[in-house]
Design a protein around this motif. Structure first.
Motif, PDB file in Angstrom:
ATOM      1  N   LEU A 192     -11.259  -2.956  -6.139  1.00 45.47           N
ATOM      2  CA  LEU A 192     -10.158  -3.458  -6.960  1.00 45.47           C
ATOM      3  C   LEU A 192     -10.512  -4.786  -7.610  1.00 45.47           C
ATOM      4  O   LEU A 192     -11.013  -5.702  -6.935  1.00 45.47           O
ATOM      5  CB  LEU A 192      -8.901  -3.662  -6.109  1.00 45.47           C
ATOM      6  N   ASP A 237      -3.262   5.761  -4.278  1.00 43.87           N
ATOM      7  CA  ASP A 237      -1.890   5.244  -4.395  1.00 43.87           C
ATOM      8  C   ASP A 237      -1.283   5.055  -3.013  1.00 43.87           C
ATOM      9  O   ASP A 237      -0.590   4.043  -2.752  1.00 43.87           O
ATOM     10  CB  ASP A 237      -1.021   6.217  -5.204  1.00 43.87           C
ATOM     11  N   LEU A 277      -2.562   1.858  -1.272  1.00 40.98           N
ATOM     12  CA  LEU A 277      -1.933   0.648  -1.817  1.00 40.98           C
ATOM     13  C   LEU A 277      -0.486   0.537  -1.360  1.00 40.98           C
ATOM     14  O   LEU A 277       0.010  -0.576  -1.112  1.00 40.98           O
ATOM     15  CB  LEU A 277      -2.015   0.661  -3.337  1.00 40.98           C
ATOM     16  N   ASP A 278       0.199   1.673  -1.222  1.00 41.57           N
ATOM     17  CA  ASP A 278       1.577   1.643  -0.704  1.00 41.57           C
ATOM     18  C   ASP A 278       1.601   1.170   0.751  1.00 41.57           C
ATOM     19  O   ASP A 278       2.489   0.413   1.166  1.00 41.57           O
ATOM     20  CB  ASP A 278       2.211   3.031  -0.815  1.00 41.57           C
ATOM     21  N   ALA A 321       1.171  -2.506   0.847  1.00 43.21           N
ATOM     22  CA  ALA A 321       2.419  -3.163   0.440  1.00 43.21           C
ATOM     23  C   ALA A 321       3.425  -3.180   1.585  1.00 43.21           C
ATOM     24  O   ALA A 321       4.104  -4.188   1.829  1.00 43.21           O
ATOM     25  CB  ALA A 321       3.006  -2.458  -0.779  1.00 43.21           C
ATOM     26  N   ASP A 332       1.169  -6.729  -1.071  1.00 43.16           N
ATOM     27  CA  ASP A 332       1.454  -5.881  -2.227  1.00 43.16           C
ATOM     28  C   ASP A 332       0.740  -6.432  -3.456  1.00 43.16           C
ATOM     29  O   ASP A 332       1.116  -7.483  -3.985  1.00 43.16           O
ATOM     30  CB  ASP A 332       2.959  -5.813  -2.467  1.00 43.16           C
ATOM     31  N   ARG A 379      -0.009  -4.214  -6.070  1.00 42.13           N
ATOM     32  CA  ARG A 379       0.036  -3.118  -7.036  1.00 42.13           C
ATOM     33  C   ARG A 379       0.268  -3.602  -8.462  1.00 42.13           C
ATOM     34  O   ARG A 379      -0.230  -2.994  -9.405  1.00 42.13           O
ATOM     35  CB  ARG A 379       1.118  -2.113  -6.622  1.00 42.13           C
ATOM     36  N   ASP A 380       0.994  -4.716  -8.625  1.00 40.35           N
ATOM     37  CA  ASP A 380       1.237  -5.228  -9.977  1.00 40.35           C
ATOM     38  C   ASP A 380       0.187  -6.246 -10.410  1.00 40.35           C
ATOM     39  O   ASP A 380       0.293  -6.817 -11.508  1.00 40.35           O
ATOM     40  CB  ASP A 380       2.636  -5.841 -10.077  1.00 40.35           C
ATOM     41  N   VAL A 413      -3.285  -5.457  -9.930  1.00 39.51           N
ATOM     42  CA  VAL A 413      -4.559  -4.749 -10.005  1.00 39.51           C
ATOM     43  C   VAL A 413      -4.990  -4.622 -11.466  1.00 39.51           C
ATOM     44  O   VAL A 413      -4.310  -3.985 -12.281  1.00 39.51           O
ATOM     45  CB  VAL A 413      -4.466  -3.357  -9.351  1.00 39.51           C
ATOM     46  N   ARG A 472      -9.175  -0.302 -10.837  1.00 40.49           N
ATOM     47  CA  ARG A 472      -9.566   0.228  -9.536  1.00 40.49           C
ATOM     48  C   ARG A 472     -10.615   1.305  -9.718  1.00 40.49           C
ATOM     49  O   ARG A 472     -10.594   2.074 -10.692  1.00 40.49           O
ATOM     50  CB  ARG A 472      -8.364   0.752  -8.752  1.00 40.49           C
TER      51      ARG A 472
END
Length: 498
Positions: free
Chosen positions: A319, A410, A413-414, A417, A422, A424-425, A427, A430
């Motif tokens: 990432l 996905d 990453l969840d 989080a 977290d 995810r916003d 990245v 990847r």
């Protein structure tokens, strides 16, 4: 002077080549990939923000003195951690930051008293006392392993006979006891048990089946320290290649060995794909998985039958992350149910239960605070979770199935989080690497990280025909950078000087 052909330019192959060339042998290394390093892989991604560099294999160097000895034996200065004058080792503290399911954090380090103090502060004095008792036992196992196992050839269980004469060592090693059983016997805090269990995965094993002797693995890491190499651990491959070239080793990349000719019970040559004339050899050193050697290069059904297939693979995310996450260099985020992860990853083919990606896996995150590997204001994340091997059977997962890799990325990453990290916003990009990718890049069967032979006794370094030797993570003494370098030392000593 023997004509030596080394099959594979991983760490074990390059280390063996350097040692043999330094003693006068004529050495050729043949590597199927276009680059050297084997599982010590690298990936570079350039973006408008700058260039990111990733280690795609090992991210921690332990027992650096093993490599200092290697470079000293092949022409470098003796003593210290010079590492050939080509590398810049940095000690890590913490070595690993462990975050347990209840949110408790515990930083490991190379000072036993300091680490015991951290355990007391995080988990209580009783947990610290338990760890000290386990630590003393681990020290005895390490001493016995270093003296009698790790630095010499072990061709059969009979080679371990010296341990039987030292009853105290034998009691510490506890044959027949699992690492999980050892943890339950010594550690009352379930979080410390989970921490100990994780070290079984360093050899690709399930802690419920792994031998208790693997308690030597955390001892080596926490007694002698964990190190990072500035620029990434891939620089170790560069240093080994440089040493080989300085010694006159011929390194041929982009060529695939298809077989080893051994008529009359001794090696004569190796065959190359697309090349009509075989490569003559008096000695062949195979730095490929033992399963590949005995299945494909020198078929040997009897030896192949003895190799285990229950070995972990890994699912990886690379990432590019914006901002500062304030993580340690190495971070482990544990699930609430560790056993459920192993049940998923290994499955139970004998009962018809297939292996599958774990829904709530342990997540290992490496974030190097090294400006050489990421642009300012960004981080290069290596994210690893234990995964089933690549296989179209109950024992593995077909990671090439459309959509599976991205969906599981996905999910990982969840999970991060949900455990308080977290990104995810944040990245930027990847890159997903599955066990199928590792199998394709390195010929590791099923993408097994530490080799297919996941037991305490690995295949012997001396092969079944004269002149054949095995190095690397699937051969004795096992997986991990220092063990692979020790296998090279053993093989070079077995072959001897020119």
């Amino acid at each position: 002077m023997a004509r030596v052909v080394v099959v594979g330019a991983g760490v074990g192959g390059l280390a063996t080549a350097a040692r043999l060339a330094a003693t006068g042998h004529r050495v050729t290394v043949v590597e199927r990939s276009g680059v050297v390093g084997g599982k010590l892989g690298r990936y570079t991604r350039t973006t408008p923000e700058g260039t990111f560099h990733f280690d795609t294999g090992p991210s921690l160097l332990t027992l650096p003195q093993v490599f200092a000895d290697l470079f000293a034996a092949t022409g470098g200065p003796a003593g210290g951690l010079d590492l050939g004058g080509l590398l810049d080792p940095v000690p890590l503290d913490p070595i690993v930051r462990h975050t347990f399911a209840d949110g408790t954090k515990l930083d490991s380090c190379a000072d036993p008293d300091t680490f015991a103090g951290r355990i007391a502060a995080a988990l209580g004095p009783t947990a610290a006392d338990d760890w000290r008792r386990l630590w003393r036992r681990a020290g005895r196992v390490w001493d016995a392993s270093w003296r009698d196992i790790l630095r010499r050839s072990v061709d059969s269980p009979l080679a371990l006979a010296p341990l039987a004469w030292r009853l105290r060592d034998l009691a510490a090693i506890a044959p027949g006891t699992t690492l999980r059983g050892l943890g339950r016997r010594h550690l009352r805090d379930p979080r410390l048990r989970v921490l100990l269990d994780r070290y079984a995965t360093y050899t690709g094993a399930d802690p419920r089946r792994a031998p208790a002797a693997l308690v030597a693995v955390p001892y080596a890491e926490l007694a002698f320290g964990g190190w990072y190499l500035r620029g990434g651990l891939g620089t170790l491959a560069d240093a080994l290649l440089s040493r080989c070239l300085d010694l006159g080793v011929e390194v041929r990349t982009g060529e695939t060995v298809t077989g080893i000719d051994a008529a009359g019970g001794r090696v004569h040559r190796v065959r190359l794909a697309g090349v009509s004339a075989p490569l003559p050899a008096d000695v062949v050193v195979a730095n490929v998985d033992a399963q590949t050697v005995y299945r494909d290069l020198l078929p040997s059904p009897r030896r192949l039958a003895g190799l285990a297939d229950r070995s972990l693979a890994g699912f990886v995310l690379l990432l590019g992350v914006r901002g500062d996450s304030e993580l340690a260099h190495h971070n482990v985020f544990f699930p609430a149910d560790y056993d459920a992860e192993f049940d998923a990853v290994f499955g139970d083919p004998g009962r018809g239960v297939p292996a599958r990606p774990a829904a709530d896996p342990t997540v290992f995150v490496t974030v190097a605070a090294d400006p050489a590997v990421r642009p300012d204001g960004h981080e290069a994340w290596f994210v690893l979770v234990n995964a089933p091997r690549q296989a179209r059977s109950l024992s593995g997962v077909d990671w090439r199935r459309p959509g599976l890799a991205d969906a599981y990325a996905d999910r990982v990453l969840d999970v991060l989080a949900a455990r308080g990290v977290d990104v995810r916003d944040r990245v930027l990009f990847r890159e997903v690497r599955t066990p199928a990718d590792l199998a394709g890049a390195t010929a590791a069967p099923g993408g097994a990280i530490y080799g297919t032979a996941g037991s305490l006794l690995r295949p012997a370094n001396r092969g079944p025909v004269q002149g054949l030797f095995l190095v690397g993570g699937s051969a004795h003494p096992g997986g991990g950078l220092p063990m692979v370098a020790l296998s090279a030392q053993i093989v070079a000593a077995e072959i001897g000087p020119a």
